[in-house]
Design a protein around this motif. Structure first.
Motif, PDB file in Angstrom:
ATOM      1  N   PRO A 216       0.806  -1.007   0.096  1.00  0.00           N
ATOM      2  CA  PRO A 216       0.492  -0.358   0.277  1.00  0.00           C
ATOM      3  C   PRO A 216       1.066   0.849  -0.039  1.00  0.00           C
ATOM      4  N   GLN A 217       0.664   2.066  -0.364  1.00  0.00           N
ATOM      5  CA  GLN A 217       0.848   4.214  -0.302  1.00  0.00           C
ATOM      6  C   GLN A 217       1.697   3.957  -1.400  1.00  0.00           C
ATOM      7  N   ARG A 218       2.380   3.395  -2.787  1.00  0.00           N
ATOM      8  CA  ARG A 218       4.109   2.529  -2.734  1.00  0.00           C
ATOM      9  C   ARG A 218       4.231   4.298  -3.539  1.00  0.00           C
ATOM     10  N   LEU A 219       5.274   4.580  -3.586  1.00  0.00           N
ATOM     11  CA  LEU A 219       5.372   5.832  -4.360  1.00  0.00           C
ATOM     12  C   LEU A 219       6.259   5.859  -5.683  1.00  0.00           C
ATOM     13  N   ILE A 220       5.631   5.807  -6.404  1.00  0.00           N
ATOM     14  CA  ILE A 220       6.367   6.290  -7.691  1.00  0.00           C
ATOM     15  C   ILE A 220       6.094   7.427  -8.728  1.00  0.00           C
ATOM     16  N   GLU A 221       7.284   7.256  -8.801  1.00  0.00           N
ATOM     17  CA  GLU A 221       8.051   8.408  -9.821  1.00  0.00           C
ATOM     18  C   GLU A 221       7.134   9.029 -10.493  1.00  0.00           C
ATOM     19  N   PHE A 222       6.936  10.161 -11.148  1.00  0.00           N
ATOM     20  CA  PHE A 222       6.339  11.476 -11.489  1.00  0.00           C
ATOM     21  C   PHE A 222       5.204  10.719 -11.377  1.00  0.00           C
ATOM     22  N   VAL A 223       4.635  10.338 -10.479  1.00  0.00           N
ATOM     23  CA  VAL A 223       2.933  10.100  -9.623  1.00  0.00           C
ATOM     24  C   VAL A 223       3.029  10.118  -9.289  1.00  0.00           C
ATOM     25  N   GLY A 224       3.050  10.112  -7.514  1.00  0.00           N
ATOM     26  CA  GLY A 224       3.631  10.359  -6.279  1.00  0.00           C
ATOM     27  C   GLY A 224       2.753   8.405  -6.002  1.00  0.00           C
ATOM     28  N   HIS A 225       2.015   8.376  -4.888  1.00  0.00           N
ATOM     29  CA  HIS A 225       1.296   7.710  -3.841  1.00  0.00           C
ATOM     30  C   HIS A 225       0.143   6.939  -4.381  1.00  0.00           C
ATOM     31  N   VAL A 226       0.310   5.666  -4.501  1.00  0.00           N
ATOM     32  CA  VAL A 226      -0.572   4.512  -5.502  1.00  0.00           C
ATOM     33  C   VAL A 226      -1.329   4.296  -4.055  1.00  0.00           C
ATOM     34  N   ASP A 227      -2.732   4.016  -4.810  1.00  0.00           N
ATOM     35  CA  ASP A 227      -3.141   3.415  -3.481  1.00  0.00           C
ATOM     36  C   ASP A 227      -2.630   1.580  -2.764  1.00  0.00           C
ATOM     37  N   LEU A 228      -2.150   1.295  -4.106  1.00  0.00           N
ATOM     38  CA  LEU A 228      -1.450  -0.288  -4.218  1.00  0.00           C
ATOM     39  C   LEU A 228      -0.528  -1.003  -5.361  1.00  0.00           C
ATOM     40  N   TRP A 229       0.538  -0.674  -4.606  1.00  0.00           N
ATOM     41  CA  TRP A 229       0.945  -1.495  -5.746  1.00  0.00           C
ATOM     42  C   TRP A 229       1.333  -3.713  -5.554  1.00  0.00           C
ATOM     43  N   VAL A 230       0.062  -3.726  -6.346  1.00  0.00           N
ATOM     44  CA  VAL A 230       0.595  -5.250  -6.587  1.00  0.00           C
ATOM     45  C   VAL A 230       1.189  -6.538  -7.353  1.00  0.00           C
ATOM     46  N   GLU A 231       1.796  -7.490  -6.717  1.00  0.00           N
ATOM     47  CA  GLU A 231       2.732  -8.387  -7.975  1.00  0.00           C
ATOM     48  C   GLU A 231       4.249  -7.109  -8.527  1.00  0.00           C
ATOM     49  N   GLU A 232       4.070  -6.547  -7.665  1.00  0.00           N
ATOM     50  CA  GLU A 232       5.305  -5.091  -7.946  1.00  0.00           C
ATOM     51  C   GLU A 232       5.404  -5.398  -9.567  1.00  0.00           C
ATOM     52  N   ARG A 233       4.497  -5.147 -10.297  1.00  0.00           N
ATOM     53  CA  ARG A 233       3.832  -4.297 -11.584  1.00  0.00           C
ATOM     54  C   ARG A 233       2.798  -3.799 -12.083  1.00  0.00           C
ATOM     55  N   MET A 234       1.507  -3.441 -11.017  1.00  0.00           N
ATOM     56  CA  MET A 234       0.492  -3.210 -11.283  1.00  0.00           C
ATOM     57  C   MET A 234      -0.131  -2.621 -10.448  1.00  0.00           C
ATOM     58  N   VAL A 235      -0.874  -1.196 -10.547  1.00  0.00           N
ATOM     59  CA  VAL A 235      -1.336  -0.125  -9.952  1.00  0.00           C
ATOM     60  C   VAL A 235      -2.469  -0.280  -9.550  1.00  0.00           C
TER      61      VAL A 235
END
Length: 100
Positions: free
Chosen positions: A14-33
């Protein structure tokens, strides 16, 4: 939603920081937001613009993403989890189980 995905054996951050996007709700299987959009935070003109910016940044970065209304995630988390899992597996022919 996180629990429903983890119950399926998926890795969820949860709340993964992705460059140019910001924090996302869920980062699933290290490949999907996965974003879960509640009306309270996504109903203004500014919020719509920010969501569009984030969608575009994800697309330009090549990161797949799905957005679901919070009401769907709360009402039927297993259905939403099944759709996320299907997307991860490349299946896109799922039908809606309930009308909007």
């Amino acid at each position: 939603m996180r629990d429903a995905l983890m119950d399926r054996g998926l890795v969820v951050e949860p709340q993964r920081l992705i460059e140019f996007v910001g924090h996302v709700d869920l980062w699933v299987e290290e490949r999907m937001v996965v974003e879960i959009d509640g009306y309270a935070f996504h109903s203004s003109r500014e919020a719509l613009g920010e969501d569009s910016r984030r969608n575009n940044a994800l697309t330009l970065s090549g990161i797949p993403f799905l957005r679901f209304p919070a009401v769907d995630a709360l009402r039927d988390p297993d259905l939403v989890a099944a759709r996320i899992e299907a997307a991860l597996r490349g299946r896109t022919n799922l039908q809606r189980r309930h009308p909007r």
